[in-house]
Design a protein around this motif. Structure first.
Motif, PDB file in Angstrom:
ATOM      1  N   GLY A   1      19.956 -25.551  -8.570  1.00 46.82           N
ATOM      2  CA  GLY A   1      20.543 -24.221  -8.566  1.00 46.82           C
ATOM      3  C   GLY A   1      21.905 -24.215  -9.219  1.00 46.82           C
ATOM      4  O   GLY A   1      22.286 -25.159  -9.913  1.00 46.82           O
TER       5      GLY A   1
ATOM      6  N   ARG B   1      24.133 -29.360  -2.130  1.00 48.75           N
ATOM      7  CA  ARG B   1      23.213 -30.480  -2.320  1.00 48.75           C
ATOM      8  C   ARG B   1      23.970 -31.809  -2.359  1.00 48.75           C
ATOM      9  O   ARG B   1      23.506 -32.819  -1.822  1.00 48.75           O
ATOM     10  CB  ARG B   1      22.411 -30.270  -3.604  1.00 48.75           C
ATOM     11  CG  ARG B   1      21.538 -31.450  -4.021  1.00 48.75           C
ATOM     12  CD  ARG B   1      20.641 -31.980  -2.905  1.00 48.75           C
ATOM     13  NE  ARG B   1      19.717 -31.017  -2.367  1.00 48.75           N
ATOM     14  CZ  ARG B   1      18.506 -30.778  -2.879  1.00 48.75           C
ATOM     15  NH1 ARG B   1      18.102 -31.400  -3.958  1.00 48.75           N
ATOM     16  NH2 ARG B   1      17.723 -29.890  -2.302  1.00 48.75           N
TER      17      ARG B   1
ATOM     18  N   TRP C   1      25.078 -23.964  -5.032  1.00 51.34           N
ATOM     19  CA  TRP C   1      23.899 -24.729  -4.598  1.00 51.34           C
ATOM     20  C   TRP C   1      24.147 -26.219  -4.781  1.00 51.34           C
ATOM     21  O   TRP C   1      23.836 -27.037  -3.904  1.00 51.34           O
ATOM     22  CB  TRP C   1      22.689 -24.272  -5.400  1.00 51.34           C
ATOM     23  CG  TRP C   1      21.383 -24.898  -5.004  1.00 51.34           C
ATOM     24  CD1 TRP C   1      20.447 -24.372  -4.166  1.00 51.34           C
ATOM     25  CD2 TRP C   1      20.854 -26.160  -5.454  1.00 51.34           C
ATOM     26  NE1 TRP C   1      19.367 -25.229  -4.052  1.00 51.34           N
ATOM     27  CE2 TRP C   1      19.605 -26.332  -4.837  1.00 51.34           C
ATOM     28  CE3 TRP C   1      21.326 -27.146  -6.309  1.00 51.34           C
ATOM     29  CZ2 TRP C   1      18.813 -27.461  -5.060  1.00 51.34           C
ATOM     30  CZ3 TRP C   1      20.554 -28.280  -6.525  1.00 51.34           C
ATOM     31  CH2 TRP C   1      19.307 -28.423  -5.901  1.00 51.34           C
ATOM     32  N   GLN C   2      24.704 -26.602  -5.920  1.00 51.84           N
ATOM     33  CA  GLN C   2      24.955 -28.016  -6.198  1.00 51.84           C
ATOM     34  C   GLN C   2      25.993 -28.605  -5.253  1.00 51.84           C
ATOM     35  O   GLN C   2      25.884 -29.765  -4.841  1.00 51.84           O
ATOM     36  CB  GLN C   2      25.393 -28.187  -7.648  1.00 51.84           C
ATOM     37  CG  GLN C   2      24.281 -27.906  -8.656  1.00 51.84           C
ATOM     38  CD  GLN C   2      24.761 -27.973 -10.092  1.00 51.84           C
ATOM     39  OE1 GLN C   2      25.455 -28.911 -10.473  1.00 51.84           O
ATOM     40  NE2 GLN C   2      24.411 -26.979 -10.888  1.00 51.84           N
TER      41      GLN C   2
ATOM     42  N   ASN D   1      25.637 -16.340  -6.188  1.00 53.15           N
ATOM     43  CA  ASN D   1      25.593 -17.788  -5.947  1.00 53.15           C
ATOM     44  C   ASN D   1      25.417 -18.110  -4.465  1.00 53.15           C
ATOM     45  O   ASN D   1      24.757 -19.078  -4.096  1.00 53.15           O
ATOM     46  CB  ASN D   1      26.875 -18.451  -6.448  1.00 53.15           C
ATOM     47  CG  ASN D   1      26.983 -18.504  -7.954  1.00 53.15           C
ATOM     48  OD1 ASN D   1      26.243 -17.814  -8.659  1.00 53.15           O
ATOM     49  ND2 ASN D   1      27.910 -19.295  -8.457  1.00 53.15           N
TER      50      ASN D   1
ATOM     51  N   GLN E   1      21.824 -17.610  -3.288  1.00 53.28           N
ATOM     52  CA  GLN E   1      21.001 -18.655  -3.908  1.00 53.28           C
ATOM     53  C   GLN E   1      21.184 -19.985  -3.191  1.00 53.28           C
ATOM     54  O   GLN E   1      20.226 -20.741  -3.001  1.00 53.28           O
ATOM     55  CB  GLN E   1      21.369 -18.814  -5.381  1.00 53.28           C
ATOM     56  CG  GLN E   1      20.504 -19.852  -6.103  1.00 53.28           C
ATOM     57  CD  GLN E   1      21.105 -20.290  -7.419  1.00 53.28           C
ATOM     58  OE1 GLN E   1      22.242 -20.742  -7.475  1.00 53.28           O
ATOM     59  NE2 GLN E   1      20.329 -20.159  -8.487  1.00 53.28           N
ATOM     60  N   ALA E   2      22.422 -20.283  -2.789  1.00 51.25           N
ATOM     61  CA  ALA E   2      22.691 -21.550  -2.114  1.00 51.25           C
ATOM     62  C   ALA E   2      22.180 -21.555  -0.680  1.00 51.25           C
ATOM     63  O   ALA E   2      21.662 -22.564  -0.193  1.00 51.25           O
ATOM     64  CB  ALA E   2      24.189 -21.832  -2.125  1.00 51.25           C
TER      65      ALA E   2
ATOM     66  N   PRO F   1      20.740 -26.856   0.912  1.00 47.22           N
ATOM     67  CA  PRO F   1      20.610 -25.512   0.343  1.00 47.22           C
ATOM     68  C   PRO F   1      19.297 -24.861   0.784  1.00 47.22           C
ATOM     69  O   PRO F   1      18.300 -25.547   1.040  1.00 47.22           O
ATOM     70  CB  PRO F   1      20.597 -25.765  -1.170  1.00 47.22           C
ATOM     71  CG  PRO F   1      21.153 -27.117  -1.375  1.00 47.22           C
ATOM     72  CD  PRO F   1      20.844 -27.895  -0.134  1.00 47.22           C
ATOM     73  N   GLY F   2      19.303 -23.555   0.906  1.00 44.50           N
ATOM     74  CA  GLY F   2      18.091 -22.825   1.241  1.00 44.50           C
ATOM     75  C   GLY F   2      17.663 -22.926   2.685  1.00 44.50           C
ATOM     76  O   GLY F   2      16.521 -22.604   3.024  1.00 44.50           O
TER      77      GLY F   2
END
Length: 320
Positions: A252, A260, A256-257, A194, A197-198, A306-307
């Motif tokens: 995601g 965001r 991720w959330q 996770n 991904q985040a 994120p990202g």
């Protein structure tokens, strides 16, 4: 059995909506704009095929709900919030209430057991998202989710069977397992990804980070002699029950959330941080998990998108 879902976000919101659609008495605890939206308009469940608005009794504290000995309280807040919400749970529930950890991580059940004697662990495999007040998105267009459960620290009983029956009535796959924590530790290995991904955009470098954190996780659990079901056993359980090919834009996973939504906090201490803790206790280095934990915490504190971190830069840092 009646249900209270404590934390009606992505996972909890989908569970609450589906339990209610399955004919069960369901109440929810939510906060802020999300609570206000549920109280005004109901909880809107969005799936790949349709939408439904579910009317639910909702409050910002469990003390304002109707909770009795016949109630299962499904806790679905993030792991770093569990200790704080337990003060509310203990004030608002009878001593013989059933608590269910519908959460990632492996530390929540012990926190709950400090205050209540009947605790169930649950492995949550439920693609979902919550980015808008009053709305949750069910990601899977086949079964909505796999929610296996069992008594903590081990065993099965009639309460676990009753909760599983209710979940199945809501459309979920649910199996009662005597070794639920061995399944939750396998899920922890998946959730170690996770953080990358985040923090990072998709790509080969991000995938390499995933492999590093999971390799460290496997080594740490082996050193700690912690039982975990095999990857093959877990894959057989998942099979083709979940289908996200028709899923509406979810973004995601849970970490991720959190980035965001700009919440300012994340549960990474109880995912990658769990591996860091066990590594230090058992003398196993965990540099990749340490770095990703710290990176995601920094992004959360800065309210970063994120990202926004280059995975290649993190890999270089690990090589120095």
């Amino acid at each position: 059995m009646r249900y209270v879902v404590y934390g009606a976000g992505a996972v909890g919101g989908v569970i609450a909506a589906r339990l209610a659609l399955g004919g069960h008495d369901v109440q929810v605890v939510a906060r802020g704009a999300h609570l206000e939206a549920i109280q005004r308009r109901g909880l809107r469940l969005v799936t790949a095929h349709d939408e439904a608005v579910v009317e639910l009794r909702a409050a910002d504290t469990v003390a304002d709900l109707d909770v009795g000995s016949d109630t299962a309280v499904l806790v679905s807040v993030k792991s770093h919030q569990t200790a704080a919400i337990m003060h509310d749970v203990l004030r608002g529930t009878p001593p013989d209430v059933t608590l269910v950890s519908a959460q990632n991580g492996v530390a929540n059940e012990a926190t709950m057991l400090r205050g209540r004697h009947h605790v169930l662990g649950m492995v949550v495999m439920l693609p979902s998202s919550h980015l808008e007040p009053g709305v949750v998105i069910q990601g899977s267009s086949a079964k909505p989710g796999l929610l296996d459960l069992g008594c903590f620290p081990s065993g099965t009983d009639d309460r676990a069977e009753a909760v599983a029956d209710g979940l199945r009535a809501g459309g979920f796959e649910s199996v009662v397992r005597p070794d639920i924590m061995a399944w939750k530790y396998r899920k922890l290995m998946l959730n170690l990804g996770n953080a990358a991904q985040a923090a990072c955009a998709p790509g080969a470098d991000k995938d390499e980070l995933d492999e590093l954190v999971r390799s460290e996780g496997e080594a740490v659990l082996a050193a700690a002699d912690i039982a975990m079901v095999s990857e093959a056993t877990d894959a057989r359980r998942r099979a083709d029950h979940l289908d996200t090919s028709l899923m509406r834009a979810r973004g995601g996973g849970s970490t991720w959330q959190s980035l965001r939504r700009g919440t300012g906090d994340v549960e990474v201490d109880y995912l990658n941080g769990e591996i860091s803790l066990l590594g230090r206790l058992h003398g196993v280095p965990t540099p990749a998990n340490d770095l990703l934990r710290d990176t995601v915490w920094r992004l959360a504190a800065e309210r970063a998108e994120p990202g926004s971190v280059a995975a290649a830069d993190l890999l270089k840092e690990l090589q120095t």
